[in-house]
Each structure stands twice: as structure tokens, then as C-alpha cells.
Design an enzyme around this catalytic site. Structure first.
Site, PDB file in Angstrom:
ATOM      1  N   GLU A  56      54.376  -1.023  31.278  1.00 30.67           N
ATOM      2  CA  GLU A  56      53.299  -1.209  32.255  1.00 30.67           C
ATOM      3  C   GLU A  56      52.067  -0.363  31.972  1.00 30.67           C
ATOM      4  OE1 GLU A  56      56.472  -0.990  33.161  1.00 30.67           O
ATOM      5  OE2 GLU A  56      56.847  -2.962  34.050  1.00 30.67           O
ATOM      6  N   HIS A 125      62.112  -4.556  44.517  1.00 30.72           N
ATOM      7  CA  HIS A 125      61.400  -5.826  44.329  1.00 30.72           C
ATOM      8  C   HIS A 125      60.728  -6.230  45.641  1.00 30.72           C
ATOM      9  CE1 HIS A 125      64.184  -5.894  40.913  1.00 30.72           C
ATOM     10  NE2 HIS A 125      63.375  -6.755  40.325  1.00 30.72           N
TER      11      HIS A 125
END
Lengths: 322, 332
Positions: A56, A125
């Protein structure tokens, strides 16, 4: 058109309009694990719909470098929960490129951040990390709740000369539909979603739709008239619209899925206190996610975390009677 | 060195450009230290001992096309690219006309679009993914550019080094990763920073790694030139580890004798690349002590003028505090 289709359409249209625009992220080539980039690789090729290593900080760092060298990257974080390795690149780098170079350099990138609880996403999530970035000068943060805004704000974000975090609520993807509006939306512009006279609700993200349903129930069941403001842009907040909405009824409720402490709602409340305290007829109420990390996988714990219609109706009624 | 010079593509003009850059950087750096110690400026962070590697690397790159991501000791590199001593002095004195940041950043935080130098920051290694991204953009647009990024051995332990190298390796991007291994990350010596050799990491990323003596201008030049040719030919990135030694403390706020000895510093000073280059130039008949004296006098004069200029130059007006947080006006 569904919310997710509006996001896809905005990327498609901007890539077709401007060859500087490209998409990068994990699994974006196959269409993305959440299907937002479906069809883009077929249309624009793998160089402009770039599958990156699982990395990321590099996704954002590479996007910054490309943006400084004249491109308009759209960097996708697969889930908001995985944005943290990129936080240094976002806060120390993207946000400060213009300021630290005395306007010599700029980093016009968009970071798409799928966030929020959808059911069954558990701690990693489902998070709403917007408050981590909120308050960082140099960053713009948008969080559309409707299909029209999902399109218009993504277009605005791509065309903006500064870094924009685009928070797309995953629960909106398939559950929210609407038509696109021909009118552009400026970043920093809130929107009155419902006009009312008794209670003002200020919100953003998927809970806007819970609020609107709760407002209908409150009106039908108890004759309470609810005014609803969707801030749409978290940074910069539309202070004028917030103050106007607060003063309009004198009773303010702030709603967001993110945790209560240190959330965007705290700043909204502070703005109202600074600018319209004497227009208030009751203390400001916040209905927010509890100060728990995120929803749990267990359905009972998940349900207990999330804001629901009933909770909102109760809070609206209590405030209306205050 | 003789053989390398003869075998390489160094002309007298190239040697002179490189050597003069080293001397300009050295004299600037020494003066910056004096200015800080005499209370004229707030802070300085030195590149002494690394100038030869920096100048030789810059000479091997194309200043018209390449993309530069230096780190905070790269004074010689910046001088070679075209930043003037006046401009460095404006930065040291934190004045509004400083082209790097207008006095917003600490000294050594380079950035200058005119010179294709991308703006840098203090958290180390963050510039590495930027270089990779700029290289990707250059490839997308069919430019001839090669991205050159430098950093210290301490930075090579950051995640951004790994993420950037891996990304560049996977996509075979035209990037030169230039590690200036000066043996200390502030006080922590190389042996407590890395267990292996930094250069060996290149193999794990699927590209070439080369270790060179950073005091040897010819070796550095050859390594960077080869890396650049490889990048231009589409053969991907190269990691160069230039072995240097940080002669000065980490910064003017550091006491280096808390963690190393004078003897160690003196040993390395004796191997200084600047003296080696000069000795080579004199031996090869390209340089004389008279020329040396003239260059030193010219540097001293330029520094004196730069100091006077920078001292007189205004600070940023307080009213500019909130300028350039975001762009003025709307979309572009």
C-alpha cells in the site's frame, strides 16, 4: 444506476477524457475484489489499469511520484482497513507536497478508499478511518452517499489539483441507486437532502439513507419534521451550510458510522458552537459508532455496533421533545 | 585510477566539472558549519565525505531529461545539477527566495522543478516510491527519462525502500537506486543497521546490484552510466551502493564522539575522494596548484557574496503562512 456503477463510470469517463488519468492498485486489472474497476482494463489496457504488488505504501508513493510528474493517478486501497501502511505517504508526503515546496510542486492524485461495514466484514474489512486523516492540512476528503454524488465527486476529485481521499461506502455499492445529475458538484459543498422544521440531522455516508428513512418514520408516526444535511465533503467542511442547517431548527443531531470520540462529528459540533451556539434550543446530540474498533464478525456483535433506523427515530423523537 | 580514466570516457572537461563541483560543495559545507557555529544560521546537516560520489553520479546523468530525488546530504549533487551557491545560502538562511521551499523546510530538503528535482521531506526513504512512480509516468508517456534516487544506508531499512525496489523490479522501470552508505545512521553504525550487504538485496528484487568505492569518481561514474544505459535500454533498475564515510557529525545538533573515535574519522579523512581526485588531476597534467588556488579563491569569493546576499534577503512575510496549503482557484 447503482452507486458502484457511478464510480466505475466516473473512472471510465475521466480516463477516456484525459490520458493522464490511470488507475493502480491490488487486483484492479481483473476488476477489483469489490468489482469497482470492472471492464477498465479491457477499455484502457494494463498499463493504465495497473495491477500493483501487495504494497500500500508503494501504491500511494508511486501515485505521488507519477502525479508530480504530470499524471492524474487514481490509487485504489483495496479496503480502507489496509490504508495504514500508506499513512506516511498520505500525511507526510501527498498532503505536504505543495506547501513544503512553496507551490513549486503539486500532487494531484485520488486515493479511493472503500470503507465501512457491509455485514460479515469483521474488524479488518469494515473500518471507517476517515478521522485519522481528517484535520490534515493539504488533504481533501470526500464521502459521497448517493449515486449522483459518487459520480460527480469522483470526477471533481480527479480534476482537483490537490490530493483527494475518496471514501466510498461499501454498503452503498449495490444498495443505493439513482440517476446521474448533469450538474457538477464542487468539493466542499454540502447538500440539503430533506427540508424540515423541528430537528436538523447532519450526516454523511451510508447512514444518510438510514437517517432519511428515520425522518419519514418520525414524520408519519409523530409528525416531527426533520431537516437533513449531507455534508458530502469532510474536508473542507461546508461551514456555512452546517451553520445554516443548525440554525434552521435549533436542534442538531450528528450521525456517522465512525466512532464517536474524535470523529468528524466532533468538529461539526465545534463549528456549530463557534458560530451558532445561541441559535440552539437543546444540546447537540451525536449518534455514532461506539468507541469500539469496528464491527465484529459475530452477527450479534455486528448488529450491536451499527446504527439503525429505530435508534435514529428514538434519538430524533427525544431531541424533538427536548 | 589511471587505467580507469584512460579506459573510461572521461574527458578533461568532465574531470574538471566533477572536481570543481566537489570543491564547491566542500567549501560551501565547511562554511555552513562555521555559520551555524557562529550563530548565523539555525542548523546544518553535512555532506562532507560524500561529495565525490554525488558529483560523479550527477555527471553520469542527463540533466535535461532525467528525474532527480536526492536526499538531505546531496549538496554536491545539487550543485552539479545547477543549484547555485546563492540558492543554497538562501536555503541555509531560511529566506523567502530559497527555491527549495521558501524557508519552509530545514536545509538539505531539496526540491526545484527548474532542475527536475522533486521535493523531499524528513521521514527517510519516502522519496524512493516517488522516483518509481515518476519513472512509471515517464514510461507511460514515452519519455527518455531515468529516475535517480539517493538515500543513506539507514534509509535502506525502511519499508518504502523495499516497496519501491520491489515495484520497480516487477515493472522493470528505469530507476537508479543510489545508496550512499556513509556507515552511520546518526549514531548507529552500519553493523547494527544491516546484517548483510545492502547491494545484495538487489538480487532479491530481480535486478542488478553494484557496490563501488564512493571516493573513486571514475568507479561511481561508470556504475551510474552503466545503470543509466541499462535503464534506457529497458533492462530495468539498478541498485548502486557507494561506500563513503560521513566525516562530520550527523548534523550540527549531534556529538559524534559519543559513538566513534577521532582516530576512525581521521583514517577516513585520509581516504577522502576530494584529495584523491585532485592528486589524480595533478598527476595526469589536468590540474595545477595554481589552478587549485584560483578555484579556492573563486569559491571563497562566491561564498562571501552569497552570505551577504542571503543575509540581506527577506524572510517570508508572516502573511504567507497559510499560502499554498491547497491550490488557489479550482480545477485544472
Amino acid at each position: 444506476m447503482k452507486y458502484i456503477e457511478a464510480i466505475r463510470q466516473a473512472m471510465y469517463d475521466e480516463m477516456a477524457r484525459d490520458e493522464r488519468v490511470f488507475v493502480l492498485g491490488e487486483d484492479v486489472g481483473k476488476g477489483g475484489v469489490l468489482n469497482t474497476t470492472q471492464g477498465l482494463r479491457d477499455a484502457f489496457g494494463s498499463a493504465r489499469v495497473l495491477d500493483t504488488p501487495l504494497s500500500e505504501s508503494a501504491i500511494v508513493g508511486v501515485a505521488i511520484g507519477a502525479a508530480m510528474h504530470g499524471m492524474r493517478p487514481i490509487a485504489e486501497m483495496q479496503f480502507a482497513d489496509f490504508i495504514f501502511p500508506a499513512t506516511n505517504q498520505i500525511i507526510s508526503e501527498a498532503a505536504k507536497i505543495r506547501y513544503r515546496s512553496n507551490n513549486d510542486w503539486e500532487a494531484p492524485l485520488v486515493i479511493r478508499v472503500p470503507y465501512g461495514a457491509t455485514g460479515g466484514g469483521a474488524l479488518y474489512h469494515s473500518q471507517c478511518p476517515e478521522s485519522v486523516f481528517f484535520g490534515t492540512p493539504g488533504l481533501k476528503i470526500v464521502a459521497p452517499a448517493t449515486t449522483a454524488d459518487a459520480y460527480a465527486l469522483l470526477v471533481a476529485a480527479v480534476r482537483d489539483p490537490d490530493p483527494v481521499l475518496y471514501f466510498e461506502h461499501k454498503k452503498c455499492y449495490l444498495s443505493i441507486s439513482g440517476s446521474l445529475s448533469p450538474d457538477p458538484v464542487r468539493i466542499g459543498q454540502a447538500n440539503v437532502q430533506r427540508v424540515g422544521t423541528d430537528v436538523t440531522v447532519i450526516t454523511y455516508g451510508v447512514v444518510l439513507h438510514d437517517v432519511l428513512r428515520a425522518a419519514e418514520i418520525a414524520a408519519a408516526r409523530d409528525g416531527v419534521s426533520v431537516h437533513v444535511l449531507d455534508v458530502r465533503t469532510l474536508q473542507p467542511l461546508d461551514t456555512e451550510a452546517i451553520v445554516e442547517a443548525a440554525s434552521h431548527t435549533g436542534k442538531v443531531m450528528i450521525v456517522h458510522e465512525d466512532n464517536k470520540t474524535g470523529g468528524v462529528g466532533a468538529e461539526i459540533a465545534a463549528l456549530i458552537c463557534e458560530h451558532a451556539l445561541f441559535d440552539l434550543d437543546a444540546p447537540i446530540v451525536r449518534v455514532c459508532g461506539p468507541d469500539v474498533h469496528a464491527v465484529a464478525m459475530s452477527p450479534t456483535l455486528e448488529k450491536a455496533f451499527l446504527i439503525n433506523e429505530e435508534m435514529l427515530v428514538r434519538a430524533i423523537m427525544t431531541l424533538a421533545r427536548a | 585510477m589511471e587505467a580507469q580514466h584512460a579506459a573510461g570516457s572521461w574527458t578533461e572537461a568532465l574531470w574538471r566539472r566533477c572536481y570543481e563541483t566537489v570543491v564547491r560543495a566542500r567549501t560551501y559545507d565547511e562554511m555552513a558549519h562555521v555559520l551555524q557555529r557562529s550563530g548565523k544560521v539555525a542548523f546544518h546537516v553535512s555532506g562532507i565525505g560524500q561529495e565525490t560520489a554525488q558529483a560523479a553520479a550527477a555527471c553520469a546523468l542527463n540533466t535535461e531529461t532525467d528525474l532527480f530525488f536526492p536526499y538531505y546530504r546531496d549538496y554536491a549533487f545539487m550543485i552539479a545539477l545547477g543549484m547555485s551557491v546563492d540558492e543554497l545560502m538562501l536555503s541555509l538562511f531560511l529566506k523567502a527566495a530559497d527555491p527549495n521551499s521558501g524557508g519552509r523546510q530545514m536545509v538539505g530538503h531539496f526540491g526545484c522543478k527548474r532542475l527536475r528535482v522533486f521535493t523531499g521531506s524528513s521521514p527517510v526513504a519516502t522519496q524512493i516510491p516517488h522516483a518509481v512512480g515518476a519513472a512509471y509516468a515517464a514510461r507511460l508517456r514515452g519519455e527518455e527519462a531515468v529516475a535517480f534516487v539517493s538515500f543513506g544506508e539507514g534509509s535502506s531499512n525502511q519499508g518504502d525502500f523495499h516497496e519501491g525496489c520491489n515495484f520497480a523490479g516487477v515493472h522493470q522501470l528505469p530507476v537508479i537506486f543510489f545508496c550512499q552508505n556513509n556507515r552511520y545512521a546518526i549514531s548507529v553504525p552500519e553493523r547494527w543497521q544491516v546484517a548483510g550487504r545492502i547491494v545484495d538485496r538487489a538480487h532479491g528484487y530481480g535486478f542488478t546490484g553494484v557496490r563501488v568505492d564512493g571516493n573513486d569518481a571514475f568507479a561511481v561514474y561508470d556504475a551510474v552510466r552503466t545503470a543509466r544505459d541499462r535503464a534506457r535500454a529497458g533492462e530495468g533498475p539498478t541498485l548502486i551502493e557507494a561506500m563513503v564515510y560521513r566525516i562530520q557529525p550527523h548534523s550540527t545538533a549531534d556529538n559524534d564522539l559519543l559513538y566513534r573515535t577521532r582516530e576512525e574519522i581521521e583514517q577516513h579523512r585520509a581516504r577522502d575522494g576530494c584529495s584523491a581526485m585532485r592528486a589524480y588531476g595533478i598527476e595526469a597534467g589536468m590540474w595545477s596548484m595554481a589552478q587549485e588556488d584560483a578555484l579556492r579563491a573563486q569559491c571563497a569569493h562566491a561564498l562571501k557574496q552569497a552570505i551577504e546576499y542571503a543575509e540581506r534577503a527577506p524572510y517570508a512575510d508572516a502573511s504567507t503562512l497559510c499560502d499554498h496549503i491547497v491550490a488557489e482557484g479550482g480545477q485544472r
